[in-house]
Design a protein around this motif. Structure first.
Motif, PDB file in Angstrom:
ATOM      1  N   ALA A   1       0.812  -1.220   0.000  1.00 21.84           N
ATOM      2  CA  ALA A   1       0.000   0.000   0.000  1.00 21.84           C
ATOM      3  C   ALA A   1       0.844   1.267   0.000  1.00 21.84           C
ATOM      4  CB  ALA A   1      -0.963  -0.010   1.180  1.00 21.84           C
ATOM      5  N   ASP A   2       1.947   1.281   0.741  1.00 20.81           N
ATOM      6  CA  ASP A   2       2.794   2.481   0.786  1.00 20.81           C
ATOM      7  C   ASP A   2       3.344   2.825  -0.600  1.00 20.81           C
ATOM      8  OD1 ASP A   2       2.334   2.701   3.484  1.00 20.81           O
ATOM      9  OD2 ASP A   2       4.296   1.933   4.091  1.00 20.81           O
ATOM     10  N   GLU A   3       3.769   1.798  -1.346  1.00 19.45           N
ATOM     11  CA  GLU A   3       4.281   2.026  -2.694  1.00 19.45           C
ATOM     12  C   GLU A   3       3.173   2.505  -3.624  1.00 19.45           C
ATOM     13  OE1 GLU A   3       7.154  -1.109  -4.226  1.00 19.45           O
ATOM     14  OE2 GLU A   3       6.295  -2.072  -2.435  1.00 19.45           O
ATOM     15  N   VAL A   4       2.001   1.888  -3.510  1.00 20.74           N
ATOM     16  CA  VAL A   4       0.862   2.269  -4.344  1.00 20.74           C
ATOM     17  C   VAL A   4       0.485   3.722  -4.078  1.00 20.74           C
ATOM     18  CG1 VAL A   4      -1.571   1.795  -4.852  1.00 20.74           C
ATOM     19  CG2 VAL A   4       0.026  -0.113  -4.522  1.00 20.74           C
ATOM     20  N   LEU A   5       0.460   4.111  -2.812  1.00 21.58           N
ATOM     21  CA  LEU A   5       0.139   5.501  -2.461  1.00 21.58           C
ATOM     22  C   LEU A   5       1.203   6.473  -2.964  1.00 21.58           C
ATOM     23  CD1 LEU A   5      -1.306   4.964   1.112  1.00 21.58           C
ATOM     24  CD2 LEU A   5      -2.567   5.682  -0.947  1.00 21.58           C
ATOM     25  N   ALA A   6       2.462   6.074  -2.948  1.00 20.90           N
ATOM     26  CA  ALA A   6       3.536   6.930  -3.467  1.00 20.90           C
ATOM     27  C   ALA A   6       3.363   7.143  -4.972  1.00 20.90           C
ATOM     28  CB  ALA A   6       4.903   6.326  -3.158  1.00 20.90           C
ATOM     29  N   VAL A   7       2.976   6.098  -5.686  1.00 15.69           N
ATOM     30  CA  VAL A   7       2.714   6.220  -7.126  1.00 15.69           C
ATOM     31  C   VAL A   7       1.535   7.165  -7.353  1.00 15.69           C
ATOM     32  CG1 VAL A   7       1.938   4.969  -9.179  1.00 15.69           C
ATOM     33  CG2 VAL A   7       3.754   4.010  -7.749  1.00 15.69           C
ATOM     34  N   ALA A   8       0.489   7.028  -6.542  1.00 12.18           N
ATOM     35  CA  ALA A   8      -0.679   7.904  -6.666  1.00 12.18           C
ATOM     36  C   ALA A   8      -0.289   9.363  -6.419  1.00 12.18           C
ATOM     37  CB  ALA A   8      -1.769   7.472  -5.697  1.00 12.18           C
ATOM     38  N   ASP A   9       0.548   9.604  -5.428  1.00  8.06           N
ATOM     39  CA  ASP A   9       1.000  10.972  -5.154  1.00  8.06           C
ATOM     40  C   ASP A   9       1.763  11.547  -6.341  1.00  8.06           C
ATOM     41  OD1 ASP A   9      -0.159  11.051  -2.638  1.00  8.06           O
ATOM     42  OD2 ASP A   9       1.702  10.548  -1.577  1.00  8.06           O
ATOM     43  N   ARG A  10       2.618  10.731  -6.950  1.00 10.24           N
ATOM     44  CA  ARG A  10       3.365  11.200  -8.124  1.00 10.24           C
ATOM     45  C   ARG A  10       2.399  11.506  -9.273  1.00 10.24           C
ATOM     46  NH1 ARG A  10       6.054   9.484 -12.792  1.00 10.24           N
ATOM     47  NH2 ARG A  10       7.809  10.850 -13.251  1.00 10.24           N
ATOM     48  N   ALA A  11       1.411  10.645  -9.467  1.00  9.91           N
ATOM     49  CA  ALA A  11       0.428  10.874 -10.527  1.00  9.91           C
ATOM     50  C   ALA A  11      -0.298  12.201 -10.309  1.00  9.91           C
ATOM     51  CB  ALA A  11      -0.566   9.715 -10.583  1.00  9.91           C
ATOM     52  N   LYS A  12      -0.701  12.465  -9.078  1.00 11.02           N
ATOM     53  CA  LYS A  12      -1.400  13.721  -8.768  1.00 11.02           C
ATOM     54  C   LYS A  12      -0.505  14.922  -9.065  1.00 11.02           C
ATOM     55  CE  LYS A  12      -4.085  11.657  -5.059  1.00 11.02           C
ATOM     56  NZ  LYS A  12      -4.251  11.617  -3.584  1.00 11.02           N
ATOM     57  N   GLN A  13       0.771  14.810  -8.723  1.00 12.80           N
ATOM     58  CA  GLN A  13       1.708  15.909  -8.978  1.00 12.80           C
ATOM     59  C   GLN A  13       1.841  16.192 -10.472  1.00 12.80           C
ATOM     60  OE1 GLN A  13       5.321  14.601  -7.096  1.00 12.80           O
ATOM     61  NE2 GLN A  13       4.548  14.968  -5.036  1.00 12.80           N
ATOM     62  N   LEU A  14       1.695  15.143 -11.289  1.00 13.00           N
ATOM     63  CA  LEU A  14       1.858  15.291 -12.739  1.00 13.00           C
ATOM     64  C   LEU A  14       0.560  15.645 -13.465  1.00 13.00           C
ATOM     65  CD1 LEU A  14       4.356  12.384 -13.451  1.00 13.00           C
ATOM     66  CD2 LEU A  14       4.825  14.838 -13.474  1.00 13.00           C
ATOM     67  N   GLY A  15      -0.579  15.599 -12.758  1.00 17.50           N
ATOM     68  CA  GLY A  15      -1.813  16.010 -13.413  1.00 17.50           C
ATOM     69  C   GLY A  15      -2.980  15.036 -13.348  1.00 17.50           C
ATOM     70  N   ALA A  16      -2.869  13.969 -12.564  1.00 16.86           N
ATOM     71  CA  ALA A  16      -4.005  13.050 -12.411  1.00 16.86           C
ATOM     72  C   ALA A  16      -5.075  13.710 -11.547  1.00 16.86           C
ATOM     73  CB  ALA A  16      -3.554  11.743 -11.779  1.00 16.86           C
TER      74      ALA A  16
ATOM     75  N   PHE B   1      -0.372  12.273 -18.703  1.00 18.79           N
ATOM     76  CA  PHE B   1      -0.499  10.827 -18.490  1.00 18.79           C
ATOM     77  C   PHE B   1       0.653  10.081 -19.141  1.00 18.79           C
ATOM     78  CE2 PHE B   1      -1.658   6.805 -20.472  1.00 18.79           C
ATOM     79  CZ  PHE B   1      -1.804   6.027 -19.336  1.00 18.79           C
ATOM     80  N   GLU B   2       0.972  10.417 -20.375  1.00 27.67           N
ATOM     81  CA  GLU B   2       2.038   9.718 -21.095  1.00 27.67           C
ATOM     82  C   GLU B   2       3.377   9.892 -20.399  1.00 27.67           C
ATOM     83  OE1 GLU B   2       1.480  11.244 -25.069  1.00 27.67           O
ATOM     84  OE2 GLU B   2      -0.398  10.119 -25.270  1.00 27.67           O
ATOM     85  N   THR B   3       3.661  11.070 -19.856  1.00 29.99           N
ATOM     86  CA  THR B   3       4.894  11.291 -19.101  1.00 29.99           C
ATOM     87  C   THR B   3       4.936  10.357 -17.892  1.00 29.99           C
ATOM     88  OG1 THR B   3       5.075  13.591 -19.795  1.00 29.99           O
ATOM     89  CG2 THR B   3       6.191  12.994 -17.738  1.00 29.99           C
ATOM     90  N   PHE B   4       3.832  10.296 -17.172  1.00 30.32           N
ATOM     91  CA  PHE B   4       3.735   9.441 -15.987  1.00 30.32           C
ATOM     92  C   PHE B   4       3.885   7.964 -16.340  1.00 30.32           C
ATOM     93  CE2 PHE B   4       0.752   6.766 -13.549  1.00 30.32           C
ATOM     94  CZ  PHE B   4       1.343   6.825 -12.298  1.00 30.32           C
ATOM     95  N   PHE B   5       3.105   7.494 -17.298  1.00 31.56           N
ATOM     96  CA  PHE B   5       3.025   6.062 -17.558  1.00 31.56           C
ATOM     97  C   PHE B   5       4.240   5.525 -18.316  1.00 31.56           C
ATOM     98  CE2 PHE B   5       1.205   2.151 -19.460  1.00 31.56           C
ATOM     99  CZ  PHE B   5       0.872   1.518 -18.273  1.00 31.56           C
ATOM    100  N   SER B   6       4.905   6.351 -19.102  1.00 35.58           N
ATOM    101  CA  SER B   6       6.039   5.873 -19.891  1.00 35.58           C
ATOM    102  C   SER B   6       7.349   5.820 -19.110  1.00 35.58           C
ATOM    103  CB  SER B   6       6.223   6.736 -21.139  1.00 35.58           C
ATOM    104  OG  SER B   6       6.589   8.048 -20.768  1.00 35.58           O
ATOM    105  N   ASP B   7       7.363   6.363 -17.905  1.00 33.69           N
ATOM    106  CA  ASP B   7       8.565   6.351 -17.071  1.00 33.69           C
ATOM    107  C   ASP B   7       9.022   4.909 -16.810  1.00 33.69           C
ATOM    108  OD1 ASP B   7      10.380   7.848 -15.100  1.00 33.69           O
ATOM    109  OD2 ASP B   7       9.425   6.315 -13.836  1.00 33.69           O
ATOM    110  N   ALA B   8      10.311   4.644 -16.959  1.00 30.48           N
ATOM    111  CA  ALA B   8      10.849   3.288 -16.794  1.00 30.48           C
ATOM    112  C   ALA B   8      10.562   2.709 -15.407  1.00 30.48           C
ATOM    113  CB  ALA B   8      12.353   3.278 -17.072  1.00 30.48           C
ATOM    114  N   ALA B   9      10.679   3.528 -14.373  1.00 32.48           N
ATOM    115  CA  ALA B   9      10.399   3.050 -13.011  1.00 32.48           C
ATOM    116  C   ALA B   9       8.922   2.686 -12.870  1.00 32.48           C
ATOM    117  CB  ALA B   9      10.788   4.112 -11.985  1.00 32.48           C
TER     118      ALA B   9
END
Length: 99
Positions: free
Chosen positions: A24-39, A63-71
């Motif tokens: 859950a912590d990792e999932v929430l960190a991904v969600a936070d990054r998505a929000k920062q980028l425009g989700a 979205f494409e910037t977020f989703f295409s990131d290698a990490a």
């Protein structure tokens, strides 16, 4: 105008559902990054052998910037994705029946 993103990702839904609680912590960190980028909005669903994603983003490019990131790609694979997603991007429109 914002955009709607839908993805149907072939995958191991049991692995995915375990990751939603065990990581859950990792999932929430991904969600936070998505929000920062425009989700703006985000939901997951599961079906028979696939994970369904429904998002609203400020722009398709965000979205494409977020989703295409290698990490991000590595993370998606680690939580159950097992193939190329079917991605649909459409312009969000206002309607009298939206909720």
């Amino acid at each position: 105008m914002t955009c709607l993103i839908t993805m149907k990702v072939p995958g191991d839904t049991a692995t995915f559902q375990k990751a939603m609680s065990n990581r859950a912590d990792e999932v929430l960190a991904v969600a936070d990054r998505a929000k920062q980028l425009g989700a703006i909005h985000h939901r997951f669903g599961v079906g028979d052998g696939y994970i369904h994603v429904v998002d609203e983003w400020e722009t398709p490019e965000a979205f494409e910037t977020f989703f295409s990131d290698a990490a991000m790609q590595k993370f998606v694979e680690s939580i159950g994705a097992r193939g190329e997603p079917e991605i649909t991007i459409s312009e969000a429109v206002r309607s009298v029946d939206q909720f």
